[in-house]
Design a protein around this motif. Structure first.
Motif, short mmCIF file in Angstrom:
data_model
loop_
_atom_site.label_atom_id
_atom_site.label_comp_id
_atom_site.label_asym_id
_atom_site.label_seq_id
_atom_site.Cartn_x
_atom_site.Cartn_y
_atom_site.Cartn_z
N PHE A 36 0.97 -1.11 -0.05
CA PHE A 36 0.05 0.18 -0.02
C PHE A 36 1.02 1.28 -0.03
O PHE A 36 1.77 1.27 0.55
CB PHE A 36 -0.92 0.12 1.25
N PRO A 37 0.67 2.21 -0.71
CA PRO A 37 1.32 3.44 -0.81
C PRO A 37 1.71 4.18 0.37
O PRO A 37 1.01 4.25 1.47
CB PRO A 37 0.48 4.55 -1.37
N GLY A 38 3.02 4.32 0.74
CA GLY A 38 3.46 4.72 2.09
C GLY A 38 3.73 3.51 3.02
O GLY A 38 4.58 3.79 4.12
N MET A 39 3.52 2.17 2.70
CA MET A 39 3.70 1.08 3.44
C MET A 39 4.80 0.08 2.91
O MET A 39 5.05 -0.82 3.54
CB MET A 39 2.54 0.44 3.91
N ALA A 40 5.09 0.49 1.71
CA ALA A 40 6.07 -0.43 0.91
C ALA A 40 7.35 -0.75 1.74
O ALA A 40 7.83 -1.90 1.73
CB ALA A 40 6.38 -0.03 -0.38
N THR A 41 8.07 0.38 2.37
CA THR A 41 9.20 0.39 3.09
C THR A 41 9.16 -0.10 4.46
O THR A 41 10.14 -0.02 5.46
CB THR A 41 10.00 1.59 3.02
N VAL A 42 7.83 0.01 5.10
CA VAL A 42 7.80 -0.35 6.47
C VAL A 42 7.53 -1.90 6.78
O VAL A 42 6.78 -2.39 5.85
CB VAL A 42 6.36 0.32 6.89
N PRO A 43 8.31 -2.24 7.73
CA PRO A 43 8.12 -3.75 8.06
C PRO A 43 6.78 -4.11 8.69
O PRO A 43 6.26 -3.40 9.54
CB PRO A 43 9.26 -3.99 9.06
N GLY A 44 6.19 -5.50 8.57
CA GLY A 44 5.13 -5.69 9.19
C GLY A 44 5.26 -6.27 10.61
O GLY A 44 6.47 -6.28 10.67
N PRO A 45 4.18 -6.43 11.11
CA PRO A 45 4.48 -6.99 12.50
C PRO A 45 5.26 -8.33 12.63
O PRO A 45 5.94 -8.50 13.51
CB PRO A 45 3.01 -7.03 13.07
N ILE A 46 4.84 -9.32 11.70
CA ILE A 46 5.64 -10.46 11.74
C ILE A 46 7.25 -10.29 11.56
O ILE A 46 8.11 -11.01 12.14
CB ILE A 46 5.14 -11.58 10.84
N GLU A 47 7.44 -9.56 10.54
CA GLU A 47 9.00 -9.22 10.34
C GLU A 47 9.63 -8.51 11.59
O GLU A 47 10.66 -8.77 11.77
CB GLU A 47 9.14 -8.35 9.07
N SER A 48 8.79 -7.54 11.96
CA SER A 48 9.37 -6.93 13.20
C SER A 48 9.48 -7.86 14.61
O SER A 48 10.71 -7.66 14.95
CB SER A 48 8.49 -5.81 13.83
N VAL A 49 8.71 -8.97 14.54
CA VAL A 49 8.94 -9.69 15.73
C VAL A 49 10.22 -10.65 15.26
O VAL A 49 11.06 -10.87 16.27
CB VAL A 49 7.63 -10.55 15.83
N ASN A 50 10.26 -11.23 14.04
CA ASN A 50 11.38 -11.89 13.65
C ASN A 50 12.83 -11.17 13.80
O ASN A 50 13.62 -11.64 14.39
CB ASN A 50 11.09 -12.40 12.36
N MET A 51 12.54 -9.89 13.49
CA MET A 51 13.88 -9.05 13.69
C MET A 51 14.25 -8.97 15.12
O MET A 51 15.38 -8.90 15.29
CB MET A 51 13.67 -7.78 13.17
N PHE A 52 13.27 -8.75 15.85
CA PHE A 52 13.55 -8.69 17.31
C PHE A 52 14.17 -9.95 17.82
O PHE A 52 15.27 -9.71 18.92
CB PHE A 52 12.25 -8.28 18.26
N TRP A 53 13.73 -11.02 17.39
CA TRP A 53 14.46 -12.15 18.21
C TRP A 53 15.81 -12.48 17.59
O TRP A 53 16.61 -13.13 18.06
CB TRP A 53 13.57 -13.42 18.01
N GLU A 54 15.90 -11.95 16.37
CA GLU A 54 17.51 -12.26 16.01
C GLU A 54 18.36 -11.34 16.34
O GLU A 54 19.37 -11.71 16.44
CB GLU A 54 17.02 -12.21 14.11
N LYS A 55 17.94 -10.03 16.48
CA LYS A 55 19.07 -9.08 16.57
C LYS A 55 18.97 -8.48 18.05
O LYS A 55 20.05 -7.99 18.59
CB LYS A 55 18.76 -7.93 15.74
#
Length: 224
Positions: A36-55
């Motif tokens: 969606f316009p403006g949301m293309a570069t925003v990480p979604g909640p699933i990606e955010s949670v995965n990134m939190f656990w990884e980093k």
């Protein structure tokens, strides 16, 4: 309202709140996936949670940043309570004191807390004290004004009646003023705590060497 009715109402509110949060997260994820316009570069909640656990989940520096920010918020918040509550009580109970001090407070109160950052850096010898001072300013005026309004909201008839029965100023304070002001103190503390967290993140971005704000800024700079 009976206890069972209150429990039922609280249950409905919790159910609706859970549904609203779930719907928000699902909508967020869908908007990201369809780009969606403006949301293309925003990480979604699933990606955010995965990134939190990884980093960050096992990252000591991340949790140290939490500790640093929490310490600053706690110190600024406690200082705002220690000074703001007595000041609000004095403004509400002492007319001459209010006439002398309240104009100064009204002159300083509209200044945004972050506008104090340059002055605080000049006033205080270390950036740590400067950030604590900014968090203090963020909560101080909110607390003082809420307590002041609480005192001013006390019905004058209650005080007159207590005086006519021979109550001293100290008795009036403990039996009438303080119980009446406790809700206002609670509101001031709630609002003040919210503001201190908002302010400390921005202050750390500007003047901090560590903390969540500094970590957020460094993460932004490294990805731009």
């Amino acid at each position: 309202m009976s206890a069972s009715a209150q429990h039922s109402t609280a249950g409905r509110m919790n159910w609706r709140g859970t549904l609203a949060v779930t719907a928000f997260l699902v909508l967020w994820e869908l908007l990201v996936r369809v780009k969606f316009p403006g949301m293309a570069t925003v990480p979604g909640p699933i990606e955010s949670v995965n990134m939190f656990w990884e980093k960050y989940a096992g990252n000591t520096a991340y949790w140290q940043s939490w500790i640093a920010s929490f310490r600053r918020v706690l110190l600024g918040f406690l200082a705002a309570q220690i000074l703001g509550i007595p000041l609000g009580l004095a403004l509400g109970m002492r007319e001459r004191f209010r006439e002398l001090v309240f104009p100064v407070i009204e002159l300083l109160r509209p200044i945004p807390p972050l506008a104090w950052v340059p002055l605080s850096i000049l006033f205080w010898p270390t950036s740590e004290i400067a950030i604590v001072f900014i968090t203090f300013i963020g909560a101080f005026f909110i607390i003082a004004i809420n307590v002041f309004d609480g005192v001013r909201g006390i019905r004058a008839e209650h005080v007159w009646l207590a005086r006519s029965l021979g109550a001293s100023d100290l008795t009036i304070f403990w039996r009438i003023v303080l119980p009446s002001v406790l809700p206002a103190i609670g509101v001031g503390m709630t609002l003040g705590m919210a503001v201190t967290w908002n302010v400390v993140i921005a202050a750390e971005m500007i003047a901090g060497d560590n903390g969540l704000g500094r970590m957020t800024w460094e993460g932004y700079v490294s990805h731009t």
